[in-house]
Design a protein around this motif. Structure first.
Motif, PDB file in Angstrom:
ATOM      1  N   ALA A   1       0.833  -1.205   0.000  1.00  0.00           N
ATOM      2  CA  ALA A   1       0.000   0.000   0.000  1.00  0.00           C
ATOM      3  C   ALA A   1       0.867   1.254   0.000  1.00  0.00           C
ATOM      4  CB  ALA A   1      -0.931  -0.010   1.217  1.00  0.00           C
ATOM      5  N   ALA A   2       1.996   1.217   0.715  1.00  0.00           N
ATOM      6  CA  ALA A   2       2.892   2.375   0.736  1.00  0.00           C
ATOM      7  C   ALA A   2       3.495   2.618  -0.645  1.00  0.00           C
ATOM      8  CB  ALA A   2       3.999   2.163   1.768  1.00  0.00           C
ATOM      9  N   ARG A   3       3.753   1.564  -1.382  1.00  0.00           N
ATOM     10  CA  ARG A   3       4.316   1.714  -2.732  1.00  0.00           C
ATOM     11  C   ARG A   3       3.352   2.446  -3.659  1.00  0.00           C
ATOM     12  NH1 ARG A   3       8.801  -1.729  -3.927  1.00  0.00           N
ATOM     13  NH2 ARG A   3       9.311  -3.142  -2.208  1.00  0.00           N
ATOM     14  N   VAL A   4       2.048   2.309  -3.386  1.00  0.00           N
ATOM     15  CA  VAL A   4       1.055   3.046  -4.172  1.00  0.00           C
ATOM     16  C   VAL A   4       1.298   4.545  -4.037  1.00  0.00           C
ATOM     17  CG1 VAL A   4      -1.403   3.568  -4.391  1.00  0.00           C
ATOM     18  CG2 VAL A   4      -0.663   1.206  -4.014  1.00  0.00           C
ATOM     19  N   LEU A   5       1.793   4.956  -2.870  1.00  0.00           N
ATOM     20  CA  LEU A   5       2.082   6.371  -2.619  1.00  0.00           C
ATOM     21  C   LEU A   5       3.520   6.732  -2.961  1.00  0.00           C
ATOM     22  CD1 LEU A   5       0.393   6.649   0.902  1.00  0.00           C
ATOM     23  CD2 LEU A   5      -0.660   6.988  -1.339  1.00  0.00           C
ATOM     24  N   GLY A   6       4.254   5.782  -3.526  1.00  0.00           N
ATOM     25  CA  GLY A   6       5.650   6.027  -3.860  1.00  0.00           C
ATOM     26  C   GLY A   6       6.585   5.876  -2.680  1.00  0.00           C
ATOM     27  N   GLY A   7       6.135   5.183  -1.616  1.00  0.00           N
ATOM     28  CA  GLY A   7       6.952   5.049  -0.420  1.00  0.00           C
ATOM     29  C   GLY A   7       7.142   3.610  -0.003  1.00  0.00           C
ATOM     30  N   ARG A   8       7.575   3.420   1.230  1.00  0.00           N
ATOM     31  CA  ARG A   8       7.771   2.105   1.824  1.00  0.00           C
ATOM     32  C   ARG A   8       7.239   2.148   3.251  1.00  0.00           C
ATOM     33  NH1 ARG A   8      11.613  -0.968  -0.970  1.00  0.00           N
ATOM     34  NH2 ARG A   8      10.743  -2.714   0.208  1.00  0.00           N
ATOM     35  N   ALA A   9       7.082   0.952   3.852  1.00  0.00           N
ATOM     36  CA  ALA A   9       6.504   0.889   5.195  1.00  0.00           C
ATOM     37  C   ALA A   9       7.243  -0.114   6.059  1.00  0.00           C
ATOM     38  CB  ALA A   9       5.025   0.515   5.124  1.00  0.00           C
ATOM     39  N   LEU A  10       7.351   0.211   7.345  1.00  0.00           N
ATOM     40  CA  LEU A  10       7.807  -0.716   8.369  1.00  0.00           C
ATOM     41  C   LEU A  10       6.624  -1.004   9.284  1.00  0.00           C
ATOM     42  CD1 LEU A  10      11.192   0.957   9.403  1.00  0.00           C
ATOM     43  CD2 LEU A  10      10.918  -1.116   8.043  1.00  0.00           C
ATOM     44  N   VAL A  11       6.428  -2.289   9.619  1.00  0.00           N
ATOM     45  CA  VAL A  11       5.302  -2.690  10.458  1.00  0.00           C
ATOM     46  C   VAL A  11       5.825  -3.373  11.700  1.00  0.00           C
ATOM     47  CG1 VAL A  11       3.157  -3.994  10.573  1.00  0.00           C
ATOM     48  CG2 VAL A  11       3.894  -3.003   8.402  1.00  0.00           C
ATOM     49  N   ALA A  12       5.348  -2.955  12.872  1.00  0.00           N
ATOM     50  CA  ALA A  12       5.799  -3.528  14.139  1.00  0.00           C
ATOM     51  C   ALA A  12       4.957  -4.735  14.510  1.00  0.00           C
ATOM     52  CB  ALA A  12       5.731  -2.480  15.249  1.00  0.00           C
ATOM     53  N   SER A  13       5.549  -5.628  15.317  1.00  0.00           N
ATOM     54  CA  SER A  13       4.803  -6.778  15.821  1.00  0.00           C
ATOM     55  C   SER A  13       3.736  -6.320  16.797  1.00  0.00           C
ATOM     56  CB  SER A  13       5.744  -7.737  16.553  1.00  0.00           C
ATOM     57  OG  SER A  13       6.806  -8.125  15.746  1.00  0.00           O
ATOM     58  N   PRO A  14       2.596  -7.003  16.822  1.00  0.00           N
ATOM     59  CA  PRO A  14       1.606  -6.666  17.847  1.00  0.00           C
ATOM     60  C   PRO A  14       2.115  -7.083  19.214  1.00  0.00           C
ATOM     61  CG  PRO A  14       0.934  -8.619  16.630  1.00  0.00           C
ATOM     62  CD  PRO A  14       2.153  -8.090  15.942  1.00  0.00           C
ATOM     63  N   SER A  15       1.975  -6.220  20.200  1.00  0.00           N
ATOM     64  CA  SER A  15       2.409  -6.557  21.549  1.00  0.00           C
ATOM     65  C   SER A  15       1.446  -7.547  22.177  1.00  0.00           C
ATOM     66  CB  SER A  15       2.478  -5.296  22.418  1.00  0.00           C
ATOM     67  OG  SER A  15       3.414  -4.395  21.893  1.00  0.00           O
ATOM     68  N   GLU A  16       1.977  -8.345  23.102  1.00  0.00           N
ATOM     69  CA  GLU A  16       1.154  -9.327  23.791  1.00  0.00           C
ATOM     70  C   GLU A  16       0.026  -8.617  24.535  1.00  0.00           C
ATOM     71  OE1 GLU A  16       0.093 -13.170  24.631  1.00  0.00           O
ATOM     72  OE2 GLU A  16       1.817 -12.523  23.452  1.00  0.00           O
ATOM     73  N   GLY A  17      -1.197  -8.982  24.200  1.00  0.00           N
ATOM     74  CA  GLY A  17      -2.338  -8.386  24.869  1.00  0.00           C
ATOM     75  C   GLY A  17      -2.648  -6.961  24.454  1.00  0.00           C
ATOM     76  N   ASP A  18      -1.954  -6.475  23.417  1.00  0.00           N
ATOM     77  CA  ASP A  18      -2.165  -5.095  22.989  1.00  0.00           C
ATOM     78  C   ASP A  18      -3.319  -5.050  21.998  1.00  0.00           C
ATOM     79  OD1 ASP A  18      -2.036  -2.488  22.280  1.00  0.00           O
ATOM     80  OD2 ASP A  18       0.019  -2.526  21.530  1.00  0.00           O
ATOM     81  N   SER A  19      -4.364  -4.308  22.338  1.00  0.00           N
ATOM     82  CA  SER A  19      -5.528  -4.209  21.462  1.00  0.00           C
ATOM     83  C   SER A  19      -5.631  -2.828  20.837  1.00  0.00           C
ATOM     84  CB  SER A  19      -6.807  -4.510  22.258  1.00  0.00           C
ATOM     85  OG  SER A  19      -6.946  -3.587  23.320  1.00  0.00           O
ATOM     86  N   HIS A  20      -4.512  -2.104  20.827  1.00  0.00           N
ATOM     87  CA  HIS A  20      -4.569  -0.722  20.357  1.00  0.00           C
ATOM     88  C   HIS A  20      -4.250  -0.582  18.877  1.00  0.00           C
ATOM     89  CE1 HIS A  20      -5.267   1.042  24.304  1.00  0.00           C
ATOM     90  NE2 HIS A  20      -4.374   0.204  24.778  1.00  0.00           N
ATOM     91  N   GLY A  21      -4.005  -1.664  18.184  1.00  0.00           N
ATOM     92  CA  GLY A  21      -3.855  -1.572  16.742  1.00  0.00           C
ATOM     93  C   GLY A  21      -2.477  -1.930  16.228  1.00  0.00           C
TER      94      GLY A  21
END
Length: 534
Positions: A333-353
């Motif tokens: 999806a970032a490439r659609v905007l001409g960019g790149r993305a880094l995605v973090a692992s979900p934290s244990e029990g983290d429901s914030h996204g």
């Protein structure tokens, strides 16, 4: 030409250190490079035509009796030995030569050939037996080491060990940094000493391409491939020798990685591991300095220099897709905007996204339309997109500011109240000024002390009884003046919710109808949520 060096063969230096040579009072004519040559076997001959009998890597024992007598022919004879790949020439003095002819010394040095003179007689059979015993012992150790390495990495492959763990095991086995890169020379996994990250990863793509083109160099490179398909390369930087051979160890790691790729045809694991582990490390502060952090990010193919970085947290049903899916789809999806993305692992029990760091072209205008375009480029159904809340940090330049932007988005997502309306919602720091203030003061000890002082009794109560008082307080603060909505957000009945509020007031000894008290509690709660951002 000399054969390829083998870690399983002793070097000239190691052979000459054997006790049997000491009895001959050896005199050495060689530089360090010549002593690093490996000895494959021992040959004994005085023949002037011995060069044609050599295969390379031999140690030649001779009295020189059959050597040419003319200086020019003698120099040519020594040159031929070097060209045949001889590793070491041992000349016993006394039988034919009283001293080593200068022409022999000069010719050996020109060819990089180790030359040793024995001033006392030593039985050649004793030298041959000692050297061959060492070679055979090393070969036996090498066979054992190869079996051990093969078993270890086969077991990792059969267990489905992730790529980052396999690379880590390779680095430990070889005792040197190891890098896994894809075909575009982007770093997927790197096990590097923190103090050398900036040095080794800066301008990685260019240095890697140059190393691949070079016919010789310090980098050991093996492909990761299977069934005629190549996915990337393993690179081992210089390190100590290994009984199984450094290349052999790296090849076993490549086989284990290739087996993993065969079960992951779309490469979701590599996409997830590379950038997910990177952003996790950056968020946790596991980098030696901001120069090292920038080098790591750019080596992964994510531009920093001249780019605009922005932190996002996307909350809603989409986060159930799993970190692997998000790592790949967010970058697409970032490439659609001409960019790149880094995605973090979900934290244990983290429901914030799901937490992301976008790198966009420097000319990009970071507005709601661009954020909406990015979200809608994700492979989500329209109904899923309509239930998303996107928290957006401030646009930034440089890794340090980019991480601050991501932390701001994380704090904003933790502070945001539960939504009720449908449709994609985009939240910015400007919408939550108190959350932005906490972000800017997150490391100030006075702010942390305030949080502990205000919430201490509730924290201790919840820890001791498994209670939910902090959550209830958060719901009340998120719905000021509307306790019915706050009770609903807490998933409690109104009567139970009012009981919790009364208990909170009693434990804190505070008037929960006082606006100043509520503001102080809100600040304290934001500080606590910010501190739990991992």
């Amino acid at each position: 030409m000399r054969p390829e060096p083998s870690d399983t063969l002793p070097s000239v230096r190691e052979v000459l250190a054997l006790e049997v040579f000491a009895a001959g009072h050896p005199e050495l004519f060689a530089d360090d490079a010549a002593l690093d040559a490996h000895v494959r076997w021992v040959h004994v001959s005085d023949s002037a035509g011995v060069a044609r009998l050599l295969d390379g890597g031999e140690l030649l024992l001779s009295t020189g009796e059959g050597w040419p007598s003319e200086p020019d022919r003698l120099a040519t004879f020594i040159a031929d030995l070097g060209d045949a790949g001889l590793s070491c020439l041992v000349l016993e003095l006394g039988t034919h030569y009283r001293y080593v002819p200068a022409v022999v010394v000069e010719a050996a040095r020109r060819r990089g050939l180790a030359l040793v003179a024995l001033h006392h007689e030593v039985k050649f059979v004793q030298i041959t037996e000692a050297v061959h015993r060492r070679i055979i012992a090393d070969q036996s150790a090498a066979l054992h080491a190869r079996d051990e390495v093969r078993a270890r990495f086969t077991a990792l492959a059969l267990r489905g060990a992730p790529a980052d763990f396999i690379v880590q095991q390779l680095a430990q086995t070889l005792g040197s940094p190891v890098v896994l890169e894809n075909l575009a020379h982007e770093v997927i996994v790197a096990t590097l000493p923190p103090a050398r990250e900036e040095e080794l990863l800066t301008r990685w793509e260019g240095r890697s391409r140059a190393a691949h083109r070079a016919t010789a160099g310090d980098w050991l490179i093996v492909p990761v491939e299977a069934r005629g398909v190549r996915w990337g390369f393993l690179i081992a930087l210089p390190g100590p020798s290994h009984p199984a051979g450094r290349r052999g160890v790296l090849e076993q790691g490549a086989i284990a990685l290739a087996l993993g790729r065969l079960t992951d045809a779309e490469g979701a694991e590599w996409a997830a591991i590379g950038r997910r582990a990177l952003i996790d490390d950056l968020l946790a502060g596991r980098f030696a300095g901001h120069g090292a952090a920038q080098a790591r990010v750019e080596a992964a193919g994510v531009p920093v220099e001249g780019a605009r970085l922005i932190g996002l947290v996307i909350a809603g049903d989409a986060r159930g897709g799993g970190s692997r899916e998000w790592a790949r789809h967010a970058d697409e999806a970032a490439r659609v905007l001409g960019g790149r993305a880094l995605v973090a692992s979900p934290s244990e029990g983290d429901s914030h996204g799901t937490r992301l760091l976008l790198s966009l072209p420097g000319r990009a205008v970071i507005d709601d339309a661009l954020i909406s375009k990015f979200v809608r480029a994700l492979p989500l159904a329209p109904t899923e997109t309509d239930r998303l809340v996107v928290s957006v940090g401030a646009p930034a330049a440089g890794v340090e500011a980019g991480l601050a932007s991501l932390h701001e988005a994380i704090d904003l997502s933790r502070a945001a109240p539960e939504r009720s309306a449908r449709g994609l919602q985009i939240r910015r720091g400007d919408d939550r000024p108190l959350a932005r203030l906490v972000t800017s003061l997150r490391d100030d000890h006075r702010v942390l002390e305030h949080g502990e002082r205000m919430l201490g009794p509730l924290i201790e109560y919840d820890l001791a009884r498994g209670g939910d008082l902090l959550d209830v307080l958060g719901a009340m603060l998120a719905h000021p003046g509307n306790r019915t909505a706050a009770a609903s957000a807490s998933h409690l009945s109104r009567s139970v919710f009012y009981q919790r509020i009364a208990l909170i007031g009693e434990l804190l000894g505070a008037d929960l109808d006082d606006g100043e008290v509520l503001t102080a509690l809100h600040l304290a709660l934001l500080v606590r949520r910010s501190a739990a951002r991992g």
